[in-house]
Each structure stands twice: as C-alpha cells, then as structure tokens.
Write a protein that holds these residues in place. Sequence first.
Motif, PDB file in Angstrom:
ATOM      1  N   PHE A  99       0.854  -1.194   0.000  1.00 24.42           N
ATOM      2  CA  PHE A  99       0.000   0.000   0.000  1.00 24.42           C
ATOM      3  C   PHE A  99       0.882   1.234   0.000  1.00 24.42           C
ATOM      4  CE2 PHE A  99      -1.996   3.435   2.408  1.00 24.42           C
ATOM      5  CZ  PHE A  99      -3.141   3.629   1.656  1.00 24.42           C
ATOM      6  N   SER A 100       0.567   2.201  -0.850  1.00 24.91           N
ATOM      7  CA  SER A 100       1.362   3.431  -0.933  1.00 24.91           C
ATOM      8  C   SER A 100       0.467   4.577  -1.395  1.00 24.91           C
ATOM      9  CB  SER A 100       2.531   3.254  -1.905  1.00 24.91           C
ATOM     10  OG  SER A 100       3.214   4.474  -2.085  1.00 24.91           O
ATOM     11  N   VAL A 101       0.481   5.663  -0.630  1.00 23.52           N
ATOM     12  CA  VAL A 101      -0.278   6.857  -1.007  1.00 23.52           C
ATOM     13  C   VAL A 101       0.349   7.510  -2.238  1.00 23.52           C
ATOM     14  CG1 VAL A 101      -1.088   9.108  -0.221  1.00 23.52           C
ATOM     15  CG2 VAL A 101      -1.022   7.200   1.370  1.00 23.52           C
ATOM     16  N   LEU A 102       1.694   7.420  -2.350  1.00 20.73           N
ATOM     17  CA  LEU A 102       2.382   7.983  -3.518  1.00 20.73           C
ATOM     18  C   LEU A 102       1.908   7.335  -4.810  1.00 20.73           C
ATOM     19  CD1 LEU A 102       4.633   9.793  -4.710  1.00 20.73           C
ATOM     20  CD2 LEU A 102       6.211   7.903  -4.325  1.00 20.73           C
ATOM     21  N   HIS A 103       1.639   6.028  -4.782  1.00 23.48           N
ATOM     22  CA  HIS A 103       1.158   5.326  -5.980  1.00 23.48           C
ATOM     23  C   HIS A 103      -0.155   5.937  -6.463  1.00 23.48           C
ATOM     24  CE1 HIS A 103       3.535   1.330  -5.330  1.00 23.48           C
ATOM     25  NE2 HIS A 103       4.301   2.376  -5.548  1.00 23.48           N
ATOM     26  N   HIS A 104      -1.074   6.194  -5.536  1.00 26.68           N
ATOM     27  CA  HIS A 104      -2.372   6.722  -5.959  1.00 26.68           C
ATOM     28  C   HIS A 104      -2.254   8.182  -6.400  1.00 26.68           C
ATOM     29  CE1 HIS A 104      -6.667   6.213  -6.346  1.00 26.68           C
ATOM     30  NE2 HIS A 104      -6.853   7.388  -5.790  1.00 26.68           N
ATOM     31  N   GLU A 105      -1.357   8.940  -5.778  1.00 22.20           N
ATOM     32  CA  GLU A 105      -1.157  10.315  -6.254  1.00 22.20           C
ATOM     33  C   GLU A 105      -0.602  10.324  -7.674  1.00 22.20           C
ATOM     34  OE1 GLU A 105       2.193  12.729  -5.477  1.00 22.20           O
ATOM     35  OE2 GLU A 105       1.001  14.294  -4.528  1.00 22.20           O
ATOM     36  N   LEU A 106       0.329   9.393  -7.962  1.00 25.05           N
ATOM     37  CA  LEU A 106       0.859   9.284  -9.326  1.00 25.05           C
ATOM     38  C   LEU A 106      -0.236   8.872 -10.308  1.00 25.05           C
ATOM     39  CD1 LEU A 106       4.257   7.525  -8.579  1.00 25.05           C
ATOM     40  CD2 LEU A 106       3.910   9.889  -9.291  1.00 25.05           C
ATOM     41  N   HIS A 107      -1.197   8.077  -9.851  1.00 20.72           N
ATOM     42  CA  HIS A 107      -2.332   7.731 -10.718  1.00 20.72           C
ATOM     43  C   HIS A 107      -3.135   8.982 -11.062  1.00 20.72           C
ATOM     44  CE1 HIS A 107      -5.857   5.761 -12.359  1.00 20.72           C
ATOM     45  NE2 HIS A 107      -6.603   6.403 -11.475  1.00 20.72           N
ATOM     46  N   HIS A 108      -3.380   9.851 -10.079  1.00 23.10           N
ATOM     47  CA  HIS A 108      -4.115  11.081 -10.355  1.00 23.10           C
ATOM     48  C   HIS A 108      -3.316  12.018 -11.262  1.00 23.10           C
ATOM     49  CE1 HIS A 108      -7.871  11.298  -7.917  1.00 23.10           C
ATOM     50  NE2 HIS A 108      -7.315  10.270  -7.310  1.00 23.10           N
TER      51      HIS A 108
ATOM     52  N   LYS B 172      -0.787  11.090 -13.533  1.00 27.03           N
ATOM     53  CA  LYS B 172      -0.469  10.537 -14.847  1.00 27.03           C
ATOM     54  C   LYS B 172      -1.663   9.877 -15.509  1.00 27.03           C
ATOM     55  CE  LYS B 172       4.269  10.323 -13.569  1.00 27.03           C
ATOM     56  NZ  LYS B 172       4.807  11.493 -14.225  1.00 27.03           N
ATOM     57  N   GLN B 173      -2.582   9.287 -14.706  1.00 25.83           N
ATOM     58  CA  GLN B 173      -3.866   8.727 -15.149  1.00 25.83           C
ATOM     59  C   GLN B 173      -3.752   7.473 -16.015  1.00 25.83           C
ATOM     60  OE1 GLN B 173      -6.798  11.360 -16.656  1.00 25.83           O
ATOM     61  NE2 GLN B 173      -6.355  12.995 -15.201  1.00 25.83           N
ATOM     62  N   ILE B 174      -2.556   6.969 -16.269  1.00 27.31           N
ATOM     63  CA  ILE B 174      -2.421   5.755 -17.085  1.00 27.31           C
ATOM     64  C   ILE B 174      -1.667   4.671 -16.326  1.00 27.31           C
ATOM     65  CG2 ILE B 174      -2.569   6.921 -19.312  1.00 27.31           C
ATOM     66  CD1 ILE B 174       0.490   6.860 -19.417  1.00 27.31           C
ATOM     67  N   VAL B 175      -1.418   4.872 -15.034  1.00 25.36           N
ATOM     68  CA  VAL B 175      -0.669   3.909 -14.235  1.00 25.36           C
ATOM     69  C   VAL B 175      -1.361   3.731 -12.890  1.00 25.36           C
ATOM     70  CG1 VAL B 175       1.553   4.407 -15.319  1.00 25.36           C
ATOM     71  CG2 VAL B 175       0.817   5.750 -13.344  1.00 25.36           C
ATOM     72  N   ASN B 176      -0.966   2.644 -12.182  1.00 25.06           N
ATOM     73  CA  ASN B 176      -1.389   2.383 -10.805  1.00 25.06           C
ATOM     74  C   ASN B 176      -2.918   2.381 -10.657  1.00 25.06           C
ATOM     75  OD1 ASN B 176       1.350   2.450 -10.369  1.00 25.06           O
ATOM     76  ND2 ASN B 176       1.355   4.403  -9.293  1.00 25.06           N
ATOM     77  N   PHE B 177      -3.551   1.378 -11.262  1.00 22.88           N
ATOM     78  CA  PHE B 177      -5.009   1.288 -11.224  1.00 22.88           C
ATOM     79  C   PHE B 177      -5.519   0.598  -9.961  1.00 22.88           C
ATOM     80  CE2 PHE B 177      -3.938   1.494 -15.765  1.00 22.88           C
ATOM     81  CZ  PHE B 177      -4.651   2.620 -16.111  1.00 22.88           C
ATOM     82  N   GLY B 178      -4.659  -0.120  -9.256  1.00 24.42           N
ATOM     83  CA  GLY B 178      -5.067  -0.752  -8.014  1.00 24.42           C
ATOM     84  C   GLY B 178      -5.189   0.271  -6.898  1.00 24.42           C
ATOM     85  N   GLN B 179      -6.004  -0.065  -5.909  1.00 23.54           N
ATOM     86  CA  GLN B 179      -6.209   0.857  -4.797  1.00 23.54           C
ATOM     87  C   GLN B 179      -5.303   0.538  -3.623  1.00 23.54           C
ATOM     88  OE1 GLN B 179      -8.080   3.511  -4.589  1.00 23.54           O
ATOM     89  NE2 GLN B 179      -9.693   3.357  -6.082  1.00 23.54           N
ATOM     90  N   TYR B 180      -5.193  -0.727  -3.278  1.00 18.30           N
ATOM     91  CA  TYR B 180      -4.501  -1.109  -2.047  1.00 18.30           C
ATOM     92  C   TYR B 180      -3.456  -2.203  -2.278  1.00 18.30           C
ATOM     93  CZ  TYR B 180      -9.085   0.757  -1.013  1.00 18.30           C
ATOM     94  OH  TYR B 180     -10.219   1.529  -1.048  1.00 18.30           O
ATOM     95  N   VAL B 181      -3.568  -2.947  -3.374  1.00 13.06           N
ATOM     96  CA  VAL B 181      -2.635  -4.033  -3.666  1.00 13.06           C
ATOM     97  C   VAL B 181      -1.999  -3.751  -5.024  1.00 13.06           C
ATOM     98  CG1 VAL B 181      -2.358  -6.521  -3.923  1.00 13.06           C
ATOM     99  CG2 VAL B 181      -4.094  -5.624  -2.375  1.00 13.06           C
ATOM    100  N   MET B 182      -0.691  -3.479  -5.040  1.00  8.99           N
ATOM    101  CA  MET B 182      -0.024  -3.074  -6.274  1.00  8.99           C
ATOM    102  C   MET B 182       0.452  -4.250  -7.130  1.00  8.99           C
ATOM    103  SD  MET B 182      -0.250   0.116  -6.341  1.00  8.99           S
ATOM    104  CE  MET B 182      -1.549   0.551  -5.206  1.00  8.99           C
ATOM    105  N   VAL B 183       0.279  -5.484  -6.628  1.00  5.26           N
ATOM    106  CA  VAL B 183       0.771  -6.632  -7.380  1.00  5.26           C
ATOM    107  C   VAL B 183       0.020  -6.801  -8.693  1.00  5.26           C
ATOM    108  CG1 VAL B 183      -0.764  -8.268  -6.210  1.00  5.26           C
ATOM    109  CG2 VAL B 183       1.385  -9.076  -7.191  1.00  5.26           C
ATOM    110  N   TRP B 184      -1.265  -6.438  -8.723  1.00  4.51           N
ATOM    111  CA  TRP B 184      -2.037  -6.610  -9.958  1.00  4.51           C
ATOM    112  C   TRP B 184      -1.615  -5.597 -11.016  1.00  4.51           C
ATOM    113  CZ3 TRP B 184      -3.313 -11.114  -9.056  1.00  4.51           C
ATOM    114  CH2 TRP B 184      -3.900 -11.529  -7.881  1.00  4.51           C
ATOM    115  N   ASP B 185      -1.141  -4.425 -10.603  1.00  3.98           N
ATOM    116  CA  ASP B 185      -0.625  -3.465 -11.583  1.00  3.98           C
ATOM    117  C   ASP B 185       0.645  -3.981 -12.244  1.00  3.98           C
ATOM    118  OD1 ASP B 185      -2.264  -1.010 -11.712  1.00  3.98           O
ATOM    119  OD2 ASP B 185      -1.946  -0.974  -9.563  1.00  3.98           O
ATOM    120  N   LYS B 186       1.463  -4.693 -11.485  1.00  6.33           N
ATOM    121  CA  LYS B 186       2.669  -5.266 -12.082  1.00  6.33           C
ATOM    122  C   LYS B 186       2.317  -6.336 -13.099  1.00  6.33           C
ATOM    123  CE  LYS B 186       5.582  -4.199  -8.127  1.00  6.33           C
ATOM    124  NZ  LYS B 186       6.426  -4.708  -7.028  1.00  6.33           N
ATOM    125  N   LEU B 187       1.278  -7.120 -12.822  1.00  8.95           N
ATOM    126  CA  LEU B 187       0.840  -8.122 -13.795  1.00  8.95           C
ATOM    127  C   LEU B 187       0.185  -7.476 -15.010  1.00  8.95           C
ATOM    128  CD1 LEU B 187      -0.645 -10.845 -11.407  1.00  8.95           C
ATOM    129  CD2 LEU B 187       1.547 -10.897 -12.598  1.00  8.95           C
TER     130      LEU B 187
END
Length: 359
Positions: free
Chosen positions: A268-277, A279-294
């Motif tokens: 879980f990372s707040v920075l990941h979700h801020e980067l989603h806001h 860039k809007q094309i990355v980090n679609f997961g909310q709490y588990v980033m493993v699915w974004d890597k897949l």
Amino acid sequence: RKGGKKKQKGGKNKNRKKKTERKKQKEKKQNKTMTSFSPFLPQPSLLNPLSLSTSTLLLLFIGMRSFLLGLDVLLSSLSSLSSLSSLSSSLPLLPSRREGGGRERKREGSPAHLSWKDVLFLSLNSVVEFAFFQRVLLFLSTSDRVSLSPLSLLLSPLSLWLLLLTDDLLYAPTHMLLHRSKLLYRLIHSHHHRIVFPSRGYSDAGNENPVEQGIALSLHMIAIQTVSFLLGVIHPASVLVHILLKAIGAVLNHTGVDVSFRVAGIHFSVLHHELHHRKQIVNFGQYVMVWDKLLLSSFEDGERERDEEKERGREKNTAKENKMILERRDTQEERATLTLRERCEKFHPSLPSSSPFSF
C-alpha cells in the motif's frame, strides 16, 4: 327429495368456501397495497434490505456517517500536523506537497471549493454506501457460510488477506477499463479526476459518479461471496475489518501524507495513488499493487528519488542565486569606497604602467 337437499347443501358449502377464499385473497391484496404505500411500516427494498423501521434506519445511517466523518477528520488532520517540525520525521508529506516542490501542483491545482455537482455526488454516494453496508449485514446474518466457530476465527487472517487480494483483483481491471474506454471515462470516471492533487480525504475519495461507486461496491460484494465460497466458512470480523481497512485506505490515498507499507505481499502506498491522479495511465489498483505489475501498469521505480532530486536542484539553484546576489552587492560596495587608482589596480591588473590611466 333427500338427495336433492343433500346436493343443495353440498353446493352451498362449495360456494361458501369459494367466498371465503376470495375474501382472503382480497385481504392479502389490501395488505400488500397498504404496506407498499405506507412509509412507516418495515419492508424489504433496495435501500432497506434489512426491513428496518424508519427510526432505526435513520439512527443507523447517522451512526455510520458520524463514524466516517470522525475517521476522515482524524486521518485528514495528519497532513496538516505533518507540516510541524516535531512531527515531520514521523509523518512526512509527499514530495509534491513539501516546500520548494510542486510547480506542477501550482499549475494543475485542484479546485479550491466543492461545486454543487460534487455535493450532489457525495450525498448520493452516502446513500449507496449505506445500502451496501446493509447488504453486508444481511449476508452476515442470513448466510450459511458465515460462522462464529473457532475454525472460522482461525481462518480470519487468511480470509482477510484473500479479501484484500480478491477485491483489488476485480477492481484494478475495471478501473483500467474506465480509463481506456473514452466513452466510459467521459461519462463516469472523468469527474473523479478533476482533482489532480487530492488532499481533502473523504471529500476527494467519495467525490465520484454514483454509478462508479455502485460498480466498486458490487465488486466488493462479489469478493466477499467468492472468498466465503472458497474457504467454505468466513468470520464476520474479517468482513468488517476489511471494510474498515478499505475506508482508511481510501481516505489516506486522498491526503498528502506519505504513508506506505508492505505486509504479506500487499503493498500500500499513497504515492502510488497520487501518481495515478497525476499521470492517469498507471497504478489502477487501490490497495494491492501486485495486480498493476501483472497488468504492466505499475509506476513507482525512481519516482520518489526524481522528486527529491528536483527539490535538491531547486534548493541548489536558489542558494547559487543568493550567493551571486551577495557577491554583486559586495563588489558594488567596494567600488563605491575605492578611488580610481585602486579600482584600476584591483579590477584591471593587466593594464601597463605607461597606460593613460596610470597616475
């Protein structure tokens, strides 16, 4: 004559039975119409699946909203407290929120005030969340797979871990679809992305189209059903703790506090979700980033270091500029105090002694 009288009596009895059956059917219809039109009688519906009375429904709604409000105030205050020097080490802000950083933030800043559309969506989403919470309570009270047995209590950590993974497994591809489809993005998801740098906690997290809120909570309900089916039994505490963790994560994701942790494969990372806001094309997961890597949509490597390097570069540039300004001031003051001969000797030492400027 006796046979005729018996036939008449049998016919009269049949008619009486038919009349009583008709009366009962009419009474049932009247009762249905009365309950459907009376708002004070408990009745199962989409917004009241527990068939609660109006007073109980209002009390439960007020209790739920007050709890979320207190949680929002508590977590949102961390971003303001983290600016204090005594708490800056334990509660740091994101790199874009610190002093000296955030030119992009000033250029693409979030709306300062909530519009009428924002208030409308937040109000509708509160009703959707309340209906979803009642559905969860109905499932916990009626399902055969919900149990308070010692086995379900032992399996509660595993069920909580599976709930987190399954919920984001369903949400991340759906979230990606809302971005990749131009029609869905324009009709549903674009309203939430008006905010580039979220900082108001629940007011930014819940500020989305009610259709999107309904989709997300439906996926949450599917995740609960799936995990309970896979394990065969589930404890109510794991379901309620999962909802609490999701609420905390949603509020933290829309603050400026730099919070991140890794537990049992969950990142879980707040920075990941801020980067989603941003860039809007990355980090679609909310709490588990493993699915974004897949899904090949993860973006985190070096971003924090890049932001910090930008801050250091800005600090170095400002220090150099201040030094140059001070040196210019010193030279101007020296020139004002020196005589003409001293100026020539100090600032033009290469001039020959036979120069017309020699005295």
